[in-house]
Every structure is written in structure tokens, then in C-alpha cells.
Scaffold this motif. Structure first.
Motif, PDB file in Angstrom:
ATOM      1  N   GLY A   1       0.822  -1.215   0.000  1.00  0.00           N
ATOM      2  CA  GLY A   1       0.000   0.000   0.000  1.00  0.00           C
ATOM      3  C   GLY A   1       0.853   1.261   0.000  1.00  0.00           C
ATOM      4  N   MET A   2       0.282   2.336  -0.509  1.00  0.00           N
ATOM      5  CA  MET A   2       0.995   3.616  -0.578  1.00  0.00           C
ATOM      6  C   MET A   2       0.739   4.422   0.706  1.00  0.00           C
ATOM      7  N   ASP A   3       1.528   5.490   0.875  1.00  0.00           N
ATOM      8  CA  ASP A   3       1.370   6.357   2.053  1.00  0.00           C
ATOM      9  C   ASP A   3       0.594   7.613   1.693  1.00  0.00           C
ATOM     10  N   LYS A   4       0.077   8.279   2.703  1.00  0.00           N
ATOM     11  CA  LYS A   4      -0.585   9.574   2.507  1.00  0.00           C
ATOM     12  C   LYS A   4       0.237  10.631   3.248  1.00  0.00           C
ATOM     13  N   MET A   5       0.321  11.803   2.639  1.00  0.00           N
ATOM     14  CA  MET A   5       0.961  12.915   3.349  1.00  0.00           C
ATOM     15  C   MET A   5      -0.138  13.883   3.760  1.00  0.00           C
ATOM     16  N   LEU A   6      -0.228  14.146   5.051  1.00  0.00           N
ATOM     17  CA  LEU A   6      -1.258  15.046   5.565  1.00  0.00           C
ATOM     18  C   LEU A   6      -0.593  16.294   6.124  1.00  0.00           C
ATOM     19  N   VAL A   7      -1.033  17.443   5.651  1.00  0.00           N
ATOM     20  CA  VAL A   7      -0.462  18.709   6.115  1.00  0.00           C
ATOM     21  C   VAL A   7      -1.560  19.477   6.831  1.00  0.00           C
ATOM     22  N   ASP A   8      -1.345  19.820   8.097  1.00  0.00           N
ATOM     23  CA  ASP A   8      -2.415  20.514   8.828  1.00  0.00           C
ATOM     24  C   ASP A   8      -2.311  22.027   8.623  1.00  0.00           C
ATOM     25  N   SER A   9      -3.220  22.761   9.283  1.00  0.00           N
ATOM     26  CA  SER A   9      -3.346  24.200   9.038  1.00  0.00           C
ATOM     27  C   SER A   9      -2.094  24.981   9.430  1.00  0.00           C
ATOM     28  N   ILE A  10      -1.278  24.431  10.337  1.00  0.00           N
ATOM     29  CA  ILE A  10      -0.055  25.175  10.716  1.00  0.00           C
ATOM     30  C   ILE A  10       1.183  24.614  10.021  1.00  0.00           C
ATOM     31  N   GLY A  11       0.940  23.715   9.070  1.00  0.00           N
ATOM     32  CA  GLY A  11       2.049  23.222   8.245  1.00  0.00           C
ATOM     33  C   GLY A  11       2.752  21.987   8.771  1.00  0.00           C
ATOM     34  N   ASP A  12       2.263  21.390   9.869  1.00  0.00           N
ATOM     35  CA  ASP A  12       2.868  20.149  10.363  1.00  0.00           C
ATOM     36  C   ASP A  12       2.538  18.999   9.413  1.00  0.00           C
TER      37      ASP A  12
END
Length: 550
Positions: A46-57
Motif C-alpha cells: 500500500g501507498m502512504d498519505k501525506m497530511l499537512v495541517d493548518s499550521i504546516g505540520d
């Protein structure tokens, strides 16, 4: 007023309402959209997901529960699907992606039946009958976990697909070691409290530097530079009160008129602290972990006595220290005695990366242990921590139940066949729903094959043919990208994980199917015009044609 034709307003102005087929369709679309969002993360390829939150983390993960928790989901039905992942993660720690994909597929199959005029309640009943039957077959298929070798293979299956790379062998060994250490027998049953395994992480080094500690690791340094860095044959005191002069409860002033008395006053404070340290020394302790503060003067006296001291230790760490060393936590220093001390071969301060940490090692029979994760970057270390926590939970569950199943889609392929045969014996309209359930099960092997770059249709046809010939342990062997015997390949899943995933998928899909009216109040914030839907949710189906931002 013409013949009583005046509209009656029951709901507040600005409230939106979706009814009947429209509501069902939108809800199903929302659920399918969530399932599709994490579908590519399933399995070892399976592939990965990159999640970026509102403060850029940034979070990089392929753990279903983590991805859904971090996604900013707005649609109410989609939130219900996210709840499935949360409950699966809380209950068994793994199988979150499977549960969500299964729920999405059950709703997709139900959509076709609804269009044919089958009532939602009939479909929900059919699904309930099917899952009860599936659980019986799971019990029949389950194998007994006899030894640590099986537990290691279960850990490796849980770690596969996570960013553990070539180190999954090492990590699975650590997990099995840790589980064996904290497992206890109560009333003839094995109980594993995975909370007693403390997982710490520090970036720097490689994943292969990850280590198991037969004892505990406390992310604190000694309080005074003159204290010894290593204490061998440690006698450990755990104190949850402060080694400081307490302030009085009532507000009080001390007035000193004679300047010579100032020194007496300070000496008295110093003597009180010295007395505290003497009590610690008298008990025979050469290491003290304090849950609260230690005064500077007390630190000086402790260092003088050669006692290693750590302050402001977390309550959870204090409890684990008690389990690891056999010490008793004391509230009052007067209660500190030889009997309340714990033992460890050595307590030492080590520098890991940029921090100094305290290692308590060589405990005789520790019922709490630690694993220290190392890795190149924060993102790598965090993903390995998530993977290890999953592996710890599934190995713990298997150790408790002693039952496991073949993985790689073998169970779903076999259940699909069995449930299809069962459907014929039921008859009536429920039969259609049971057949839909059987078809929905195929989504797991199909998605696994798809994510591995195999032809999903050909793989599924081949798998079905093998299961019809009675090869019930056959699934997808990712080492050769072909179908094969999962028992020989050593790909296993715990029984409890599979059961819970099926149950929660059926529960949430039945609940969503039975909703035929969605009434949404106007959102208080944001200036929506009178003709707009609240929150720009696009007629409650905000997730259908293009999802709102996760």
C-alpha cells in the motif's frame, strides 16, 4: 388563504433537509468517498498519505486510523465512517483500513439493491444474518497459536506495509519479547496489558538501532551534575511528594527583627531538607524517582550521599517503574523503608541524540518494559512508532486468545464462498442482501492485488477457483506477487481483529442505510446567503461529487 394552501414552517429558516432516496444516495456517496480515500493504503504494498495541517505540520502514514483522524472531514455521514476506524483502533489496534473499505463496499453493494426496490431494513437484516454466519466460519477457520514463532509472524504481518523497511524482523522480535515480559496469568487466563510496554522515540541513528530494554526508560536526566552517572545494584525509591519546604496553607508572614536570626532561619530550612535526604539514605536507597520537585539544597545533599535522583517523573512512568522494579510508591518519606524499595541491576544516564535519558535496566522479572525507537527523521520515527503500537496490540490479542487466521485476503475469499452458499439456504429478499455481503468481501483481496500492481480481476478469479477446490488457506503472496498458501508464506492475522472489522463495518453500514431524512441546522458562523446550504455542504452531499477539504 386559498383552500388552506398556506405553507406551514416547522423548521427554522436556513435549515436544510434531504429526504428519501436523495438522502440515502448522498450518504452512500460520502461513505464511498472516505473508503476510496484510504483504499490505496491497504496491504504490504500500500501507498502512504501525506497530511499537512493548518499550521504546516506534516504526517506521513499509511495507518488508516491515523489518516482519518487527521483528515478534516465535514460531512456527517463521513464522520460516522471515521468513527469505525477509531473504534477498530481502540478495540483491537489494527484492521482499521479493512474495516472502512468493507463498510464502503457494503454500502456500494446496497446501492444496487435499493435501486431494485429492496427496502433498506431488509438489506440491514440480510447483512446482520450474513455477519453472524461469517463469525461462525471464522471460528472454524481459526488456528491455535502455539509458540513465539507464530507471534513473530503475526507481528511481521502487522508491520508489513509500514515504513519499517528491512527492519521488520528485528522489530517483530522486540515486540514478541516485550509481550512475553508483560503477559500475566489470571484465573487460568493469559492477560496482556499493552499499556505496560512503554514506547519511546528519538530520532538519529537508524531503525536497526531500535532497542528493547528489560526495564524502563525515563525521558529525564539526573538533577545534579555531582550525582553518579551509573548506579550498579540499584535500590530504587519511588516518592510522589516533593522534597521541598512546603508553603503554609494559610497566608503567614515571618518577621525577623534581629539580623543575626536570618542565618538561623536559613539554617533551619537547610536542616529540614537535610533531614529529608537522611530519611532517603537511611532506607538504603541509592536511586530516587520523585513525582514532584526536588529543592536545590536537597539536590546538593543527595549528591553528597551519592544518590541518583530524578524529579518531575510522570505518574504513568512512576506506576510502570513500580511494576518493573517491584518498588512501592510512597507518599510520605517517613513510610520509606527497605521493604518499599525496588531493585534493578543498574540505573544510568545515557546521552541519546541531544537528550540525556535515564535507563533502569536488569530488572529481575519486570512487568513493565520499554522499547526505544530510533530512525533518521522525525517522520520515520513517528511512523515506526505507529507501526509498533499496532504490532504490540495484535500480538497481545493473539497471546490472550491464542487464535489466528491466514492473512493476504485468504479469509475473505473463503468467507465469500461460504456466505454465497449460505444465501441460497435463506431465501426471500434477505438472500439478495446476503449475496451482496458475499460480493462485498471480495473487495479486500481485490484491493490487495490492485495495490501490489497485480491484475485485480485475474487474481480474484484465480483465488476463487482455488478456494472452490478446497484450498481455503490460499491468499495473495506478495513475495512472489501470485496466489499461494498463507500458512506456508507465514502471513497471519488475529481472529479478534477480523471479527471486529466485519462487525463494525456491518453496524455502521446498516445504520447509514436506515437514514432516510437528514435535517441540518444552519451553521452559526460564516455569512451564508438565504439560498445557500450551511457550510457550503452542497445539499448534504458535499462528499459526493468532489469531497470538501479533508
Amino acid at each position: 388563504m386559498l383552500g388552506g394552501q398556506m405553507p406551514i414552517l416547522v423548521l427554522k429558516e436556513g435549515t436544510s433537509r434531504e429526504q428519501g432516496k436523495n438522502a440515502q444516495k448522498n450518504n452512500i456517496e460520502a461513505a464511498k468517498a472516505i473508503a476510496d480515500a484510504i483504499r490505496t493504503t491497504l496491504g504490504p504494498k500500500g501507498m502512504d498519505k501525506m497530511l499537512v495541517d493548518s499550521i504546516g505540520d506534516i504526517i506521513i502514514s499509511n495507518d488508516g486510523a491515523t489518516i482519518l483522524k487527521e483528515m478534516d472531514v465535514d460531512h456527517p455521514t463521513a464522520k460516522m465512517i471515521v468513527e469505525v476506524a477509531k473504534s477498530q483502533d481502540t478495540a483491537v489496534g489494527d484492521g482499521t483500513t479493512s474495516a472502512v473499505i468493507m463498510a464502503g463496499e457494503l454500502l456500494k453493494q446496497a446501492e444496487g439493491l435499493l435501486e431494485q426496490g429492496v427496502h433498506a431494513t431488509v438489506i440491514a437484516n440480510g447483512y446482520r444474518l450474513a455477519v453472524n454466519e461469517a463469525k461462525k466460519y471464522l471460528e472454524e477457520m481459526a488456528l491455535k497459536a502455539k509458540d513465539d514463532k507464530t507471534l513473530k509472524l503475526i507481528a511481521m504481518t502487522a508491520l508489513s506495509g509500514k515504513n519499517t523497511g528491512l527492519s521488520s524482523e528485528l522489530l517483530s522480535d522486540l515486540v514478541v519479547k516485550a509481550i512475553d515480559a508483560v503477559a500475566e496469568e489470571r484465573n487460568g487466563k493469559i492477560v496482556v496489558d499493552t499499556a505496560n510496554i512503554k514506547v519511546d522515540k528519538k530520532n538519529g541513528g537508524s531503525v536497526n538501532d531500535t532497542q528493547y530494554i528489560s526495564g524502563l526508560l525515563i525521558d529525564k536526566e539526573k538533577v545534579h551534575a555531582k550525582m553518579p552517572s551509573i548506579v550498579k545494584d540499584a535500590k530504587i525509591a519511588l516518592v510522589d511528594s516533593a522534597l521541598e519546604i512546603k508553603k503554609t496553607e494559610i497566608e503567614a508572614k515571618v518577621q525577623i527583627t534581629d539580623p543575626t536570626k536570618i542565618q538561623d532561619f536559613l539554617n533551619q530550612e537547610s536542616d529540614t531538607l537535610k533531614l529529608m535526604v537522611e530519611k532517603v539514605h537511611k532506607s538504603g536507597a541509592n536511586v530516587i524517582f520523585c513525582q514532584k520537585g526536588i529543592d536545590d539544597i536537597a539536590q546538593h545533599y543527595l549528591a553528597k550521599e551519592g544518590i541518583y535522583a530524578v524529579r518531575r517523573v510522570k505518574k504513568s512512568d512512576m506506576e510502570k517503574l513500580a511494576k518493573a522494579t517491584g518498588a512501592k510508591i510512597v507518599t510520605n518519606l517517613d513510610d520509606l523503608s527497605k521493604a518499599s524499595l525496588g531493585v534493578a541491576e543498574r540505573v544510568e544516564e545515557k546521552r541519546i541524540s541531544d537528550d540525556r535519558m535515564t535507563f533502569v535496566t536488569g530488572c529481575a522479572n519486570p512487568k513493565a518494559v520499554s522499547i526505544l525507537i530510533r530512525g533518521g527523521t522525525d517522520h520515520v520515527v513517528s511512523e515506526i512508532e505507529r507501526a509498533l503500537n499496532d504490532a504490540i496490540r495484535v500480538v497481545g490479542i493473539t497471546k490472550e486468545d491464542g487464535r489466528y487466521l491466514p492473512g493476504g485476503g485468504a479469509v475473505e475469499a473463503e468467507l465469500s464462498l461460504k456466505i454465497r452458499n449460505y444465501a441460497n439456504s435463506v431465501g426471500g429478499r434477505e438472500q439478495l442482501a446476503i449475496e451482496a455481503f458475499s460480493k462485498a468481501l471480495e473487495v479486500i483481496p481485490r484491493t490487495l492485488a490492485e495495490n501490489a500492481g497485480m491484475d485485480p480481476i485475474n487474481t480474484l478469479i484465480q483465488l476463487k477457483a482455488e478456494h472452490e477446490k478446497g484450498q481455503k488457506n490460499n491468499g495473495i503472496d506478495f513475495s512472489i506477487n501470485k496466489t499461494g498458501d498463507m500458512n506456508k508464506a507465514g502471513v497471519f492475522d488475529p481472529l479478534r481483529v477480523k471479527k471486529h472489522a466485519l462487525e463494525s463495518a456491518v453496524e455502521v453500514s446498516s445504520m447509514i442505510l436506515r437514514i432516510d431524512d437528514v435535517i441540518a441546522s444552519k451553521k452559526s458562523s460564516g455569512g451564508e446567503g438565504p439560498g445557500q446550504m450551511p457550510g457550503g455542504m452542497g445539499g448534504m452531499g458535499g462528499m459526493g461529487g468532489g469531497m470538501p477539504p479533508y
